[in-house]
Scaffold this motif. Structure first.
Motif, PDB file in Angstrom:
ATOM      1  N   ARG A  48     -12.002  10.765  10.574  1.00  9.84           N
ATOM      2  CA  ARG A  48     -12.095   9.869   9.416  1.00  9.84           C
ATOM      3  C   ARG A  48     -11.731   8.427   9.798  1.00  9.84           C
ATOM      4  NH1 ARG A  48      -8.407  11.664   4.623  1.00  9.84           N
ATOM      5  NH2 ARG A  48      -9.293  13.647   5.305  1.00  9.84           N
ATOM      6  N   LYS A  49     -10.670   8.311  10.594  1.00  6.40           N
ATOM      7  CA  LYS A  49     -10.198   6.988  11.006  1.00  6.40           C
ATOM      8  C   LYS A  49     -11.275   6.254  11.817  1.00  6.40           C
ATOM      9  CE  LYS A  49      -6.300   5.015  13.576  1.00  6.40           C
ATOM     10  NZ  LYS A  49      -6.834   4.736  14.913  1.00  6.40           N
ATOM     11  N   ARG A  50     -11.825   6.992  12.781  1.00  4.30           N
ATOM     12  CA  ARG A  50     -12.858   6.370  13.635  1.00  4.30           C
ATOM     13  C   ARG A  50     -14.099   6.027  12.808  1.00  4.30           C
ATOM     14  NH1 ARG A  50     -14.147   2.804  16.479  1.00  4.30           N
ATOM     15  NH2 ARG A  50     -15.988   3.016  17.766  1.00  4.30           N
ATOM     16  N   CYS A  51     -14.422   6.878  11.821  1.00 12.37           N
ATOM     17  CA  CYS A  51     -15.572   6.588  10.950  1.00 12.37           C
ATOM     18  C   CYS A  51     -15.371   5.257  10.242  1.00 12.37           C
ATOM     19  CB  CYS A  51     -15.758   7.679   9.886  1.00 12.37           C
ATOM     20  SG  CYS A  51     -16.434   9.207  10.525  1.00 12.37           S
ATOM     21  N   LEU A  52     -14.163   5.028   9.722  1.00 13.99           N
ATOM     22  CA  LEU A  52     -13.934   3.770   9.003  1.00 13.99           C
ATOM     23  C   LEU A  52     -14.031   2.585   9.965  1.00 13.99           C
ATOM     24  CD1 LEU A  52     -13.395   2.153   6.488  1.00 13.99           C
ATOM     25  CD2 LEU A  52     -10.958   2.644   6.706  1.00 13.99           C
ATOM     26  N   ASP A  69      -5.846   1.594   5.296  1.00 17.92           N
ATOM     27  CA  ASP A  69      -5.282   2.842   4.765  1.00 17.92           C
ATOM     28  C   ASP A  69      -5.819   3.130   3.363  1.00 17.92           C
ATOM     29  OD1 ASP A  69      -3.912   3.024   7.109  1.00 17.92           O
ATOM     30  OD2 ASP A  69      -1.996   2.316   6.300  1.00 17.92           O
ATOM     31  N   THR A  70      -5.918   2.080   2.546  1.00 20.64           N
ATOM     32  CA  THR A  70      -6.413   2.253   1.166  1.00 20.64           C
ATOM     33  C   THR A  70      -7.856   2.740   1.182  1.00 20.64           C
ATOM     34  OG1 THR A  70      -5.023   0.402   0.508  1.00 20.64           O
ATOM     35  CG2 THR A  70      -6.740   1.039  -1.045  1.00 20.64           C
ATOM     36  N   TRP A  71      -8.692   2.154   2.040  1.00 20.53           N
ATOM     37  CA  TRP A  71     -10.110   2.521   2.072  1.00 20.53           C
ATOM     38  C   TRP A  71     -10.303   3.947   2.588  1.00 20.53           C
ATOM     39  CZ3 TRP A  71     -11.587  -2.865   4.525  1.00 20.53           C
ATOM     40  CH2 TRP A  71     -11.489  -3.844   3.517  1.00 20.53           C
ATOM     41  N   MET A  72      -9.475   4.339   3.567  1.00 17.67           N
ATOM     42  CA  MET A  72      -9.559   5.734   4.048  1.00 17.67           C
ATOM     43  C   MET A  72      -9.241   6.700   2.918  1.00 17.67           C
ATOM     44  SD  MET A  72      -8.634   6.764   7.797  1.00 17.67           S
ATOM     45  CE  MET A  72      -6.888   6.691   7.787  1.00 17.67           C
ATOM     46  N   LEU A  73      -8.217   6.329   2.154  1.00 22.85           N
ATOM     47  CA  LEU A  73      -7.789   7.175   1.035  1.00 22.85           C
ATOM     48  C   LEU A  73      -8.873   7.229  -0.041  1.00 22.85           C
ATOM     49  CD1 LEU A  73      -5.037   8.613   0.303  1.00 22.85           C
ATOM     50  CD2 LEU A  73      -4.696   6.734  -1.289  1.00 22.85           C
ATOM     51  N   GLU A  74      -9.425   6.069  -0.375  1.00 22.95           N
ATOM     52  CA  GLU A  74     -10.471   6.004  -1.410  1.00 22.95           C
ATOM     53  C   GLU A  74     -11.674   6.848  -1.012  1.00 22.95           C
ATOM     54  OE1 GLU A  74      -9.560   1.526  -3.137  1.00 22.95           O
ATOM     55  OE2 GLU A  74     -11.511   1.930  -2.217  1.00 22.95           O
ATOM     56  N   LYS A  75     -12.071   6.703   0.256  1.00 21.31           N
ATOM     57  CA  LYS A  75     -13.221   7.490   0.720  1.00 21.31           C
ATOM     58  C   LYS A  75     -12.936   8.982   0.546  1.00 21.31           C
ATOM     59  CE  LYS A  75     -15.613  10.056   3.728  1.00 21.31           C
ATOM     60  NZ  LYS A  75     -15.264  11.331   4.347  1.00 21.31           N
TER      61      LYS A  75
END
Ligand code: BG6
Ligand code: MG
Length: 217
Positions: A48-52, A69-75
């Motif tokens: 997920r991290k690498r995808c972002l 961090d916020t965008w990872m969570l939102e996704k």
């Protein structure tokens, strides 16, 4: 000699790539740029991290740690909404047939997935009971193509790495299986997964006779 069979989840057992795509696209659009299905191919098997990180490169966007961090969570919140109502109808063709055959032959089965949502998905589609070990994104420190996820799965199955067979739909996953010294089986486009030892379009192309040979080897 005991064999262990290891399955990737997304794109091998269930077609969740479309839900990952919708969730990443929503985030990209919110940030003001497009994200295409072709670009989504780069995300297969990738953490997920690498995808972002890749998404931000595509959109030419910078992020503070807090935004990241916020965008990872939102996704993930959006992704969880998409998968909320998943059921057995989303299992890819002939996967249960192969799992049942392995169970009937007392072959240990593991999941080796980059996803942190793997266990709830297996529960939703009713396949969790087939798995003797689950190794997913919550258990590893290094993402595919690092072999960690598959080596850990072999360890949990108590099977030698060289006696394991991995089913994978992602280039990074095939590379991880090869790096783990396991037999790699590419599921999908053989031109893309050319490093796999065997290639099939999907499980409908894999005969039980082939599986039998794999576990006898
Ligand atoms: C992999 C998918 O299985 O899991 C990737 O192929 C995904 O596209 C990765 O990014 C991580 O998944 P999750 O559910 O932890 O965001
Ligand atoms: Mg996959």
């Amino acid at each position: 000699m005991t064999k262990g069979l290891i399955f990737d989840l997304d794109g091998v057992i269930v077609d969740t790539a479309k839900y990952h795509y919708l969730a990443w696209k929503k985030l990209a659009n919110t940030l003001g740029f497009e994200f295409t299905k072709e670009q989504n191919e780069l995300f297969k098997g990738v953490s997920r991290k690498r995808c972002l990180e890749i998404l931000l490169e595509i959109g030419n966007r910078e992020a503070t740690q807090k935004e990241f961090d916020t965008w990872m969570l939102e996704k993930n919140v959006d992704y969880l909404e998409y998968i909320e109502n998943m059921d057995a109808s989303e299992i890819l063709p002939d996967v249960p047939k192969v799992l049942q055959y392995l169970k009937d032959n007392n072959i240990p089965i593991a999941l080796g997935s980059a996803s942190k949502n793997a266990q709830p998905i297996l529960e939703k589609v009713g396949l969790l009971h087939y798995f003797d070990a689950i190794v997913d994104g919550n258990h590893v420190t290094k993402a595919k193509p690092d072999p960690e996820v598959f080596l850990l799965a072999a360890k949990q199955l108590k099977v030698e790495a060289s006696d394991c067979v991995v089913f994978e739909d992602a280039v990074a996953g095939v590379e991880a299986a090869n790096a783990a010294n396991m037999i790699s089986i590419g599921i999908g486009d053989e031109n893309v997964l050319s490093e796999a030892q065997f290639n099939f379009k999907d499980f409908t192309e894999i005969s039980l006779n082939f599986i039998q040979k794999l576990i006898e080897k």
